[in-house]
Motif scaffolding. Structure first.
Motif, PDB file in Angstrom:
ATOM      1  N   ILE A  95       4.203  -1.265 -10.284  1.00 22.34           N
ATOM      2  CA  ILE A  95       2.981  -2.036 -10.457  1.00 22.34           C
ATOM      3  C   ILE A  95       3.199  -3.035 -11.596  1.00 22.34           C
ATOM      4  O   ILE A  95       4.148  -2.918 -12.364  1.00 22.34           O
ATOM      5  CB  ILE A  95       1.762  -1.128 -10.750  1.00 22.34           C
ATOM      6  CG1 ILE A  95       2.081  -0.084 -11.831  1.00 22.34           C
ATOM      7  CG2 ILE A  95       1.296  -0.443  -9.490  1.00 22.34           C
ATOM      8  CD1 ILE A  95       0.915   0.852 -12.121  1.00 22.34           C
ATOM      9  N   CYS A  98      -4.633  -1.824 -17.054  1.00 17.13           N
ATOM     10  CA  CYS A  98      -5.100  -0.928 -15.983  1.00 17.13           C
ATOM     11  C   CYS A  98      -6.338  -1.518 -15.319  1.00 17.13           C
ATOM     12  O   CYS A  98      -6.469  -1.518 -14.092  1.00 17.13           O
ATOM     13  CB  CYS A  98      -5.418   0.451 -16.543  1.00 17.13           C
ATOM     14  SG  CYS A  98      -4.082   1.226 -17.443  1.00 17.13           S
ATOM     15  N   LEU A 107      -5.541  -4.437 -13.031  1.00 19.06           N
ATOM     16  CA  LEU A 107      -4.922  -3.986 -11.789  1.00 19.06           C
ATOM     17  C   LEU A 107      -5.974  -3.444 -10.821  1.00 19.06           C
ATOM     18  O   LEU A 107      -5.970  -3.779  -9.627  1.00 19.06           O
ATOM     19  CB  LEU A 107      -3.877  -2.902 -12.070  1.00 19.06           C
ATOM     20  CG  LEU A 107      -3.229  -2.303 -10.817  1.00 19.06           C
ATOM     21  CD1 LEU A 107      -2.274  -3.298 -10.182  1.00 19.06           C
ATOM     22  CD2 LEU A 107      -2.514  -0.993 -11.129  1.00 19.06           C
ATOM     23  N   LEU A 108      -6.882  -2.619 -11.322  1.00 21.36           N
ATOM     24  CA  LEU A 108      -7.901  -2.040 -10.457  1.00 21.36           C
ATOM     25  C   LEU A 108      -8.845  -3.110  -9.918  1.00 21.36           C
ATOM     26  O   LEU A 108      -9.285  -3.049  -8.768  1.00 21.36           O
ATOM     27  CB  LEU A 108      -8.670  -0.954 -11.208  1.00 21.36           C
ATOM     28  CG  LEU A 108      -7.832   0.270 -11.624  1.00 21.36           C
ATOM     29  CD1 LEU A 108      -8.688   1.256 -12.391  1.00 21.36           C
ATOM     30  CD2 LEU A 108      -7.189   0.947 -10.418  1.00 21.36           C
ATOM     31  N   CYS A 121      -6.957  -4.855  -7.102  1.00 23.37           N
ATOM     32  CA  CYS A 121      -6.927  -4.029  -5.889  1.00 23.37           C
ATOM     33  C   CYS A 121      -8.293  -4.020  -5.210  1.00 23.37           C
ATOM     34  O   CYS A 121      -8.392  -4.071  -3.976  1.00 23.37           O
ATOM     35  CB  CYS A 121      -6.488  -2.603  -6.224  1.00 23.37           C
ATOM     36  SG  CYS A 121      -4.765  -2.478  -6.745  1.00 23.37           S
ATOM     37  N   ILE A 154     -14.438   1.921 -10.823  1.00 24.26           N
ATOM     38  CA  ILE A 154     -13.447   1.927 -11.904  1.00 24.26           C
ATOM     39  C   ILE A 154     -13.840   2.928 -12.983  1.00 24.26           C
ATOM     40  O   ILE A 154     -12.999   3.702 -13.468  1.00 24.26           O
ATOM     41  CB  ILE A 154     -13.285   0.508 -12.497  1.00 24.26           C
ATOM     42  CG1 ILE A 154     -12.599  -0.405 -11.470  1.00 24.26           C
ATOM     43  CG2 ILE A 154     -12.475   0.556 -13.794  1.00 24.26           C
ATOM     44  CD1 ILE A 154     -12.520  -1.860 -11.898  1.00 24.26           C
ATOM     45  N   THR A 189     -11.453   6.215 -13.603  1.00 22.07           N
ATOM     46  CA  THR A 189     -10.742   6.342 -14.878  1.00 22.07           C
ATOM     47  C   THR A 189     -11.210   7.568 -15.663  1.00 22.07           C
ATOM     48  O   THR A 189     -10.418   8.194 -16.369  1.00 22.07           O
ATOM     49  CB  THR A 189     -10.905   5.067 -15.727  1.00 22.07           C
ATOM     50  OG1 THR A 189     -12.295   4.741 -15.858  1.00 22.07           O
ATOM     51  CG2 THR A 189     -10.170   3.908 -15.088  1.00 22.07           C
ATOM     52  N   VAL A 231      -2.289   5.752 -13.231  1.00 24.61           N
ATOM     53  CA  VAL A 231      -2.853   4.447 -12.880  1.00 24.61           C
ATOM     54  C   VAL A 231      -2.572   4.144 -11.410  1.00 24.61           C
ATOM     55  O   VAL A 231      -3.415   3.593 -10.696  1.00 24.61           O
ATOM     56  CB  VAL A 231      -2.277   3.336 -13.789  1.00 24.61           C
ATOM     57  CG1 VAL A 231      -2.765   1.958 -13.326  1.00 24.61           C
ATOM     58  CG2 VAL A 231      -2.678   3.581 -15.241  1.00 24.61           C
ATOM     59  N   ASN A 232      -1.391   4.529 -10.948  1.00 28.38           N
ATOM     60  CA  ASN A 232      -1.049   4.357  -9.542  1.00 28.38           C
ATOM     61  C   ASN A 232      -2.002   5.151  -8.642  1.00 28.38           C
ATOM     62  O   ASN A 232      -2.412   4.677  -7.580  1.00 28.38           O
ATOM     63  CB  ASN A 232       0.394   4.809  -9.295  1.00 28.38           C
ATOM     64  CG  ASN A 232       1.316   3.639  -8.964  1.00 28.38           C
ATOM     65  OD1 ASN A 232       0.898   2.696  -8.297  1.00 28.38           O
ATOM     66  ND2 ASN A 232       2.549   3.720  -9.414  1.00 28.38           N
ATOM     67  N   ARG A 247      -5.228   3.348  -8.502  1.00 27.70           N
ATOM     68  CA  ARG A 247      -5.103   2.243  -7.537  1.00 27.70           C
ATOM     69  C   ARG A 247      -5.345   2.741  -6.110  1.00 27.70           C
ATOM     70  O   ARG A 247      -6.002   2.071  -5.301  1.00 27.70           O
ATOM     71  CB  ARG A 247      -3.703   1.643  -7.659  1.00 27.70           C
ATOM     72  CG  ARG A 247      -3.326   0.681  -6.558  1.00 27.70           C
ATOM     73  CD  ARG A 247      -1.859   0.267  -6.650  1.00 27.70           C
ATOM     74  NE  ARG A 247      -0.931   1.366  -6.478  1.00 27.70           N
ATOM     75  CZ  ARG A 247      -0.583   1.885  -5.296  1.00 27.70           C
ATOM     76  NH1 ARG A 247      -1.113   1.406  -4.187  1.00 27.70           N
ATOM     77  NH2 ARG A 247       0.307   2.845  -5.218  1.00 27.70           N
ATOM     78  N   CYS A 248      -4.813   3.919  -5.795  1.00 27.14           N
ATOM     79  CA  CYS A 248      -4.983   4.487  -4.458  1.00 27.14           C
ATOM     80  C   CYS A 248      -6.442   4.848  -4.170  1.00 27.14           C
ATOM     81  O   CYS A 248      -6.900   4.766  -3.028  1.00 27.14           O
ATOM     82  CB  CYS A 248      -4.123   5.744  -4.309  1.00 27.14           C
ATOM     83  SG  CYS A 248      -2.351   5.428  -4.255  1.00 27.14           S
ATOM     84  N   ILE A 292      -9.186   3.379  -5.267  1.00 28.44           N
ATOM     85  CA  ILE A 292     -10.164   2.318  -5.456  1.00 28.44           C
ATOM     86  C   ILE A 292     -10.933   1.978  -4.182  1.00 28.44           C
ATOM     87  O   ILE A 292     -12.124   1.660  -4.222  1.00 28.44           O
ATOM     88  CB  ILE A 292      -9.496   1.047  -6.050  1.00 28.44           C
ATOM     89  CG1 ILE A 292     -10.528   0.169  -6.753  1.00 28.44           C
ATOM     90  CG2 ILE A 292      -8.716   0.279  -5.002  1.00 28.44           C
ATOM     91  CD1 ILE A 292     -11.036   0.732  -8.047  1.00 28.44           C
TER      92      ILE A 292
END
Length: 250
Positions: free
Chosen positions: A93, A99, A102-103, A106, A121, A125, A149-150, A153-154, A156
């Protein structure tokens, strides 16, 4: 339901100026019902990643069928990919983003309403215990935090399916447990998880059903209890070696 039917994947390698064909996966079939955690188990090089990449639409099978809820990739690729999240142990990423950024990115990709996205989010988190690092650049985080964090992302876009390939590989015990707890929590709310690992103890702890793969072929499948019973062993690690007939150097 996910259906994998007689799936094969052929590759070609060149050795001594000669082309050689080999199958990373050969005639693999299984079904995964809603709200199930399926473990895909086997050593490194067994063909787990190739299989999950085909399920995730990254690779195309040489032959066979893959369907999500009656849909195939040929006719419904975008709709299928909206329904799942894919994560591997080495998913990269953007290190220069925070973070939060990124979210947000996505969320925009999945066209999530901004108000809903902000709530998602905050919820995610808090759940993954990364709120303290939300505005830190990803490149400054530890390996375990990056993987959390990955996972965020999944989560979201609230997928129905998770395809997780060696998601805890190389992580510390705390980060690994956070991810395993997340998997079990998602199952409780009806999500489906396809989880590959070579950590047999993890699979025994969380999986409803497992398929054991070696050299691209399924060598045994069933619930952990069924496999232990068939092999007359007390754990999946011992069962795996029992099925192989011992440790091999190949």
């Amino acid at each position: 339901m996910l259906i994998v039917e007689n799936v094969k994947k052929k590759f070609v390698k060149i050795e001594k100026n000669k082309k050689q064909e080999f199958y990373a996966n050969s005639n693999i079939s299984f079904k995964v019902k809603e709200g199930t955690i399926l473990g895909v188990l086997g050593p490194n090089g067994a063909g787990k990643t190739t299989l999950l990449r085909m399920i995730g639409g990254i690779l195309k099978p040489t032959s066979g069928k893959i369907e999500f809820d009656g849909m195939n990739y040929k006719d419904n690729e975008i709709e299928i990919k909206r329904r799942f999240a894919y994560l591997s142990g080495n998913t990269k990423i953007y290190n220069t983003l925070s973070c939060y950024e990124l979210l947000q990115m996505c969320g925009d990709i999945y066209e999530i309403n901004k108000d809903i996205l902000e709530k998602r989010i905050i919820e995610i988190t808090n759940r993954l215990n990364i709120k303290e690092f939300l505005h830190n650049k990803i490149g400054n985080l530890s390996t375990g935090l990056i993987q959390r964090v990955n996972i965020a992302r999944c989560l979201i876009h609230n997928p129905d399916y998770y395809i997780l390939d060696e998601a805890t590989s190389g992580l510390d015990i705390i980060s690994s447990q956070v991810i395993l707890d997340f998997i079990k929590e998602e199952k409780k709310i009806g999500k489906t998880v396809i989880y590959s690992t070579h950590y047999m103890e993890e699979a025994e702890n969380i999986c409803d059903y497992v398929i054991m793969i070696n050299k691209g072929k399924v060598i045994k499948e069933g619930t952990p209890a069924e496999i232990r019973g068939i092999t007359k062993t007390t754990n999946l690690r011992a069962a795996f070696f029992n099925i192989l007939g011992g440790i091999s150097n190949e």
